[in-house]
Design a protein around this motif. Sequence first.
Motif, short mmCIF file in Angstrom:
data_model
loop_
_atom_site.label_atom_id
_atom_site.label_comp_id
_atom_site.label_asym_id
_atom_site.label_seq_id
_atom_site.Cartn_x
_atom_site.Cartn_y
_atom_site.Cartn_z
N LEU A 2 0.82 -1.19 0.00
CA LEU A 2 0.00 0.00 0.00
C LEU A 2 0.87 1.25 0.00
N PRO A 3 0.42 2.34 -0.65
CA PRO A 3 1.20 3.58 -0.70
C PRO A 3 1.11 4.35 0.61
N PHE A 4 2.02 5.31 0.77
CA PHE A 4 2.02 6.15 1.97
C PHE A 4 0.69 6.86 2.17
N SER A 5 0.03 7.22 1.07
CA SER A 5 -1.23 7.96 1.16
C SER A 5 -2.30 7.17 1.90
N GLU A 6 -2.14 5.84 1.95
CA GLU A 6 -3.10 5.00 2.67
C GLU A 6 -2.57 4.56 4.03
N THR A 7 -1.28 4.19 4.08
CA THR A 7 -0.75 3.66 5.32
C THR A 7 -0.55 4.72 6.40
N VAL A 8 0.00 5.87 6.02
CA VAL A 8 0.33 6.88 7.03
C VAL A 8 -0.90 7.42 7.75
N PRO A 9 -2.00 7.80 7.05
CA PRO A 9 -3.19 8.24 7.78
C PRO A 9 -3.72 7.17 8.74
N THR A 27 14.91 5.80 5.57
CA THR A 27 14.63 6.87 6.52
C THR A 27 13.41 7.71 6.13
N ALA A 28 12.97 7.59 4.88
CA ALA A 28 11.80 8.36 4.44
C ALA A 28 10.55 8.00 5.23
N VAL A 29 10.54 6.84 5.89
CA VAL A 29 9.36 6.49 6.69
C VAL A 29 9.20 7.47 7.84
N ILE A 30 10.32 7.99 8.36
CA ILE A 30 10.26 8.98 9.43
C ILE A 30 9.65 10.28 8.89
N ASP A 31 10.14 10.71 7.74
CA ASP A 31 9.62 11.92 7.10
C ASP A 31 8.13 11.80 6.82
N GLN A 32 7.71 10.64 6.33
CA GLN A 32 6.30 10.44 5.99
C GLN A 32 5.40 10.49 7.22
N LEU A 33 5.91 10.04 8.36
CA LEU A 33 5.12 10.07 9.58
C LEU A 33 5.01 11.47 10.17
N LEU A 34 5.90 12.37 9.71
CA LEU A 34 5.92 13.72 10.28
C LEU A 34 5.39 14.79 9.34
N ARG A 35 5.49 14.58 8.03
CA ARG A 35 5.25 15.67 7.08
C ARG A 35 3.79 16.07 6.96
N ARG A 36 2.85 15.21 7.38
CA ARG A 36 1.43 15.55 7.26
C ARG A 36 0.91 16.30 8.48
N GLY A 37 1.72 16.38 9.51
CA GLY A 37 1.25 16.96 10.76
C GLY A 37 0.62 15.87 11.62
N GLY A 38 0.63 16.08 12.90
CA GLY A 38 0.04 15.09 13.79
C GLY A 38 0.94 13.91 14.08
N GLY A 39 2.23 14.02 13.71
CA GLY A 39 3.17 12.92 13.93
C GLY A 39 3.35 12.56 15.39
N SER A 40 3.13 13.54 16.28
CA SER A 40 3.28 13.26 17.71
C SER A 40 2.25 12.27 18.22
N ALA A 41 1.20 12.04 17.41
CA ALA A 41 0.18 11.07 17.79
C ALA A 41 0.71 9.64 17.76
N VAL A 42 1.80 9.44 17.02
CA VAL A 42 2.33 8.09 16.88
C VAL A 42 3.82 7.97 17.18
#
Length: 228
Positions: A2-9, A27-42
């Motif tokens: 699945l793409p980031f657009s589905e997994t990250v949300p 390391t892009a997985v870290i960026d993807q978890l943070l770049r949309r905002g709300g990364g502190s939730a996870v």
Amino acid sequence: MLPFSETVPAILGSGKKGVVAVTGGGTAVIDQLLRRGGGSAVLLEAVVPYSTNSFVEFVGGTPDKFVSSTAAGHLPAAAYMRAAKLHGPDAFGLGVTCSLAKIGERAGREHKAFLSLVYEAGVVEYTLLKMPDGREAQEDFVATAAANLIACHVAGMKSPKMAVNGTTQEIDAAEFSAVLAGVQPYTTYGQTSNVAVFPGSFNPLHDGHQAIVEAVTAYTDSPVDLEI
């Protein structure tokens, strides 16, 4: 996968928190978890123990090989212990170690990645042996696989054919996770023999440990339990 657009949300909305430890690629997985905002939730913490000394200090030991399923197992175990300390046993720890394309690499160098996730229910190991061409494509591929691991096993998503480009192994090791989280004092691996118990951290399990097990087994004619 699945793409980031589905997994990250899905990950951000799961209510689960964890620590991510990535080295060698992905390391892009870290960026993807943070770049949309709300990364502190996870994301409780993200580390990149890239040098040998950093890796050894983070996991508390030296693996036989730094790019291997064993090394990938050390990373999430250390990450999970950290997550459990920061949040509690219902957290997760993700570890990724890779050997990806690089400038000036020797001919025939193998490109591969090992990913592992430790969470309250157990351990998941995912090995990537079929890589796309080029460093950037490989980086994105590994990061996508890492996000899929978290989404599927922490956020409850169903990823289509995760093993198409590698192998997946899921271990029902809730007791192991409980020991790492400090909830349970110890656990044993293998059949309980009531004859020989070999305690240790086994970080990593090396040839010396195996030789002791073989010697005791030959002497007692009984299996040896490894107690973590």
